[in-house]
Write a protein that holds these residues in place. Structure first.
Motif, PDB file in Angstrom:
ATOM      1  N   GLY A 184      -0.428  -2.577   3.499  1.00 66.44           N
ATOM      2  CA  GLY A 184      -1.745  -1.975   3.379  1.00 66.44           C
ATOM      3  C   GLY A 184      -2.322  -1.415   4.651  1.00 66.44           C
TER       4      GLY A 184
ATOM      5  N   GLU B 172      -6.549  -8.366   8.648  1.00 60.64           N
ATOM      6  CA  GLU B 172      -5.624  -7.293   9.002  1.00 60.64           C
ATOM      7  C   GLU B 172      -4.590  -7.771  10.016  1.00 60.64           C
ATOM      8  OE1 GLU B 172      -8.477  -3.363   8.362  1.00 60.64           O
ATOM      9  OE2 GLU B 172      -8.639  -4.543  10.217  1.00 60.64           O
TER      10      GLU B 172
ATOM     11  N   ARG C  80      -1.945  -9.532   8.212  1.00 56.17           N
ATOM     12  CA  ARG C  80      -1.064  -8.566   7.557  1.00 56.17           C
ATOM     13  C   ARG C  80      -0.016  -8.036   8.542  1.00 56.17           C
ATOM     14  NH1 ARG C  80      -3.164  -5.859   2.764  1.00 56.17           N
ATOM     15  NH2 ARG C  80      -4.899  -7.066   1.951  1.00 56.17           N
TER      16      ARG C  80
ATOM     17  N   LEU D  30      -0.265 -11.066  -1.005  1.00 56.71           N
ATOM     18  CA  LEU D  30       0.594 -10.104  -0.324  1.00 56.71           C
ATOM     19  C   LEU D  30       1.860 -10.765   0.183  1.00 56.71           C
ATOM     20  CD1 LEU D  30       1.057  -7.307   1.004  1.00 56.71           C
ATOM     21  CD2 LEU D  30      -0.254  -8.161   2.960  1.00 56.71           C
TER      22      LEU D  30
ATOM     23  N   ARG E 260      -5.341  -6.082  -1.052  1.00 54.94           N
ATOM     24  CA  ARG E 260      -6.091  -4.858  -0.782  1.00 54.94           C
ATOM     25  C   ARG E 260      -5.181  -3.874  -0.090  1.00 54.94           C
ATOM     26  NH1 ARG E 260     -10.258  -6.948   1.863  1.00 54.94           N
ATOM     27  NH2 ARG E 260      -9.156  -6.863   3.860  1.00 54.94           N
ATOM     28  N   ARG E 261      -5.175  -2.658  -0.566  1.00 50.82           N
ATOM     29  CA  ARG E 261      -4.374  -1.609   0.035  1.00 50.82           C
ATOM     30  C   ARG E 261      -5.298  -0.607   0.744  1.00 50.82           C
ATOM     31  NH1 ARG E 261       0.833  -3.375   0.136  1.00 50.82           N
ATOM     32  NH2 ARG E 261       1.312  -4.369  -1.821  1.00 50.82           N
TER      33      ARG E 261
END
Length: 241
Positions: free
Chosen positions: A133, A149, A152, A186, A239-240
């Protein structure tokens, strides 16, 4: 503790692993465990029972008193330091609570680190960022990202070189509940998509609910337990960007 549906060559095997510390305190006692490709297992237990010790033994950062640990069929317990380092670089991916991204490197450079250490092209780093994402963010620096983030980025870095095994140590400990749900969804989706196996150490029941199996480490052994009751956390899609 070897489920019948495991691959003939598990991603991880612990065979009669024993570990004790000073004073005779037993941390692991004849531990037998196997983890197959695509499987996501949560390890829970009280503080001090040996969860971090177990991760360190699997990663070859500590040595067992007896028994052996096999990663993709190779006994890391029997390797010298150089060979163990090569095995970690090639076969393992790590996701930590504290992210451990390098602040002076761009996101693409952070994700490319395992590729470069393995003598591979850094090109897949941008594709892996897109998969988690963060498409178009490769030139950003870590200080420009939120905690979610950053995690991620850590997941992308752990998966980019297609490791056989992911070790995740409290990967959502620094995240708010909503972001934690998104990051875990994710992590599950991407590890299964790449065919990795994942062992996650956590104190969080919400995090454990994402696992295929939940095991409790107590009295030197892993004990199977029923999966936590599902909540609406599984309704949260990653969430992308």
């Amino acid at each position: 503790m070897r489920p019948a549906d495991l691959d003939v060559s598990p991603a991880l095997e612990c065979r009669a692993v024993c570990k004790a510390y000073g004073g005779g305190r037993v941390v692991l006692a004849n531990l037998d465990f196997a983890l197959g490709a695509g499987e996501f297992v949560a390890i829970m237990g009280d503080s001090g029972v040996g969860k971090s010790t177990l991760l360190n033994l699997i990663a070859g950062l500590d040595s067992a008193d007896s028994g052996e640990v096999l990663i993709d069929g190779a006994s890391i317990s029997r390797l010298n330091d150089d060979a163990a380092t090569r095995l970690r670089r090639q076969k393992l991916g790590f996701v930590f609570q504290a992210f451990h991204v390098l602040p002076h490197l761009t996101l693409a450079q952070n994700v490319a680190v395992p590729l470069l250490l393995n003598g591979m092209s850094p090109a897949p780093a941008l594709d892996m960022l897109a998969a988690v994402g963060l498409e178009g963010r490769g030139e950003d620096l870590p200080r420009q990202l939120s905690g979610g983030e950053l995690q991620r980025v850590a997941i992308a870095r752990a998966l980019v070189h297609r490791p056989r095994l992911i070790l995740a140590d409290e990967p959502t400990g620094n995240l708010d509940p909503q972001t934690a749900h998104e990051v875990l969804a994710l992590l599950v989706a991407e590890t299964k998509a790449t065919g990795a196996a994942t062992m996650m150490v956590t104190h969080s029941e919400a995090a454990a609910a994402f696992a295929d199996r939940v095991l409790i480490l107590a009295d030197g052994a892993l004990h199977a337990r029923a999966l936590p009751a599902l909540t609406d956390m599984h309704a949260h899609e990653p969430r992308r960007a």
